[in-house]
Motif scaffolding. Structure first.
Motif, PDB file in Angstrom:
ATOM      1  N   SER A  77       2.452   6.766  -7.039  1.00  0.00           N
ATOM      2  CA  SER A  77       1.067   7.264  -7.554  1.00  0.00           C
ATOM      3  C   SER A  77       1.532   8.548  -8.063  1.00  0.00           C
ATOM      4  O   SER A  77       0.569   9.363  -8.182  1.00  0.00           O
ATOM      5  CB  SER A  77       0.193   7.237  -6.580  1.00  0.00           C
ATOM      6  N   TYR A 133       0.726  -1.406   0.128  1.00  0.00           N
ATOM      7  CA  TYR A 133      -0.296   0.172  -0.266  1.00  0.00           C
ATOM      8  C   TYR A 133       1.288   0.960   0.238  1.00  0.00           C
ATOM      9  O   TYR A 133       0.843   2.343  -0.299  1.00  0.00           O
ATOM     10  CB  TYR A 133      -1.133  -0.092   1.323  1.00  0.00           C
ATOM     11  N   ASP A 179       3.998  11.794  -9.590  1.00  0.00           N
ATOM     12  CA  ASP A 179       4.630  11.622 -10.859  1.00  0.00           C
ATOM     13  C   ASP A 179       6.248  12.509 -10.505  1.00  0.00           C
ATOM     14  O   ASP A 179       6.614  12.796 -11.664  1.00  0.00           O
ATOM     15  CB  ASP A 179       3.865  12.586 -12.248  1.00  0.00           C
ATOM     16  N   ASN A 195      -1.141  11.775   3.008  1.00  0.00           N
ATOM     17  CA  ASN A 195      -1.380  10.230   2.209  1.00  0.00           C
ATOM     18  C   ASN A 195      -1.264   9.537   3.338  1.00  0.00           C
ATOM     19  O   ASN A 195      -1.463   8.044   2.699  1.00  0.00           O
ATOM     20  CB  ASN A 195      -1.110  10.379   0.649  1.00  0.00           C
ATOM     21  N   CYS A 236       2.537   1.561  -3.905  1.00  0.00           N
ATOM     22  CA  CYS A 236       1.816   2.061  -4.517  1.00  0.00           C
ATOM     23  C   CYS A 236       1.118   3.439  -4.289  1.00  0.00           C
ATOM     24  O   CYS A 236       1.346   4.508  -4.696  1.00  0.00           O
ATOM     25  CB  CYS A 236      -0.051   1.245  -4.427  1.00  0.00           C
ATOM     26  N   VAL A 237       1.274   3.689  -2.980  1.00  0.00           N
ATOM     27  CA  VAL A 237       0.512   5.632  -2.678  1.00  0.00           C
ATOM     28  C   VAL A 237       1.877   6.219  -3.183  1.00  0.00           C
ATOM     29  O   VAL A 237       2.309   7.484  -4.072  1.00  0.00           O
ATOM     30  CB  VAL A 237       0.612   5.422  -1.004  1.00  0.00           C
TER      31      VAL A 237
END
Length: 89
Positions: A35, A28, A37, A69, A31-32
């Motif tokens: 995300s 997790y 760029d 996040n 992936c965060v």
């Protein structure tokens, strides 16, 4: 000029948020991080830390992004390691 940050982390409540599965918590988190760029790479994965390489000084964006996040699920510390640090292979 790349900027290197060391992120140390641990789950706040792995049992509640990730069904007591630390691998899922790490997936997790990765992936965060992926995300966004403005990252160049994520390197040097350990059980509780990651080295993040940025192409420019986006540290203010990075700190805000992590707070927004990750702070619900993770305790973490982020440190700028060095602006011209090379990670040995």
């Amino acid at each position: 000029m790349p900027y290197y940050f060391h992120l140390s982390y641990d789950t706040i409540n792995c049992e509640k948020h990730f069904d007591d599965n630390y691998d899922e918590a790490k997936r997790y988190l990765i992936c965060v991080l992926l995300s966004v760029d403005y990252y160049v790479t994520l390197e040097a994965f350990c059980e509780t830390s990651i080295v993040i390489t940025l192409s420019h000084d986006y540290s203010a964006n990075l700190y805000k992004f992590l707070k927004n996040n990750l702070s619900k699920y993770f305790n973490y510390i982020i440190t700028c390691v060095e602006k011209n640090f090379e990670i040995p292979n």
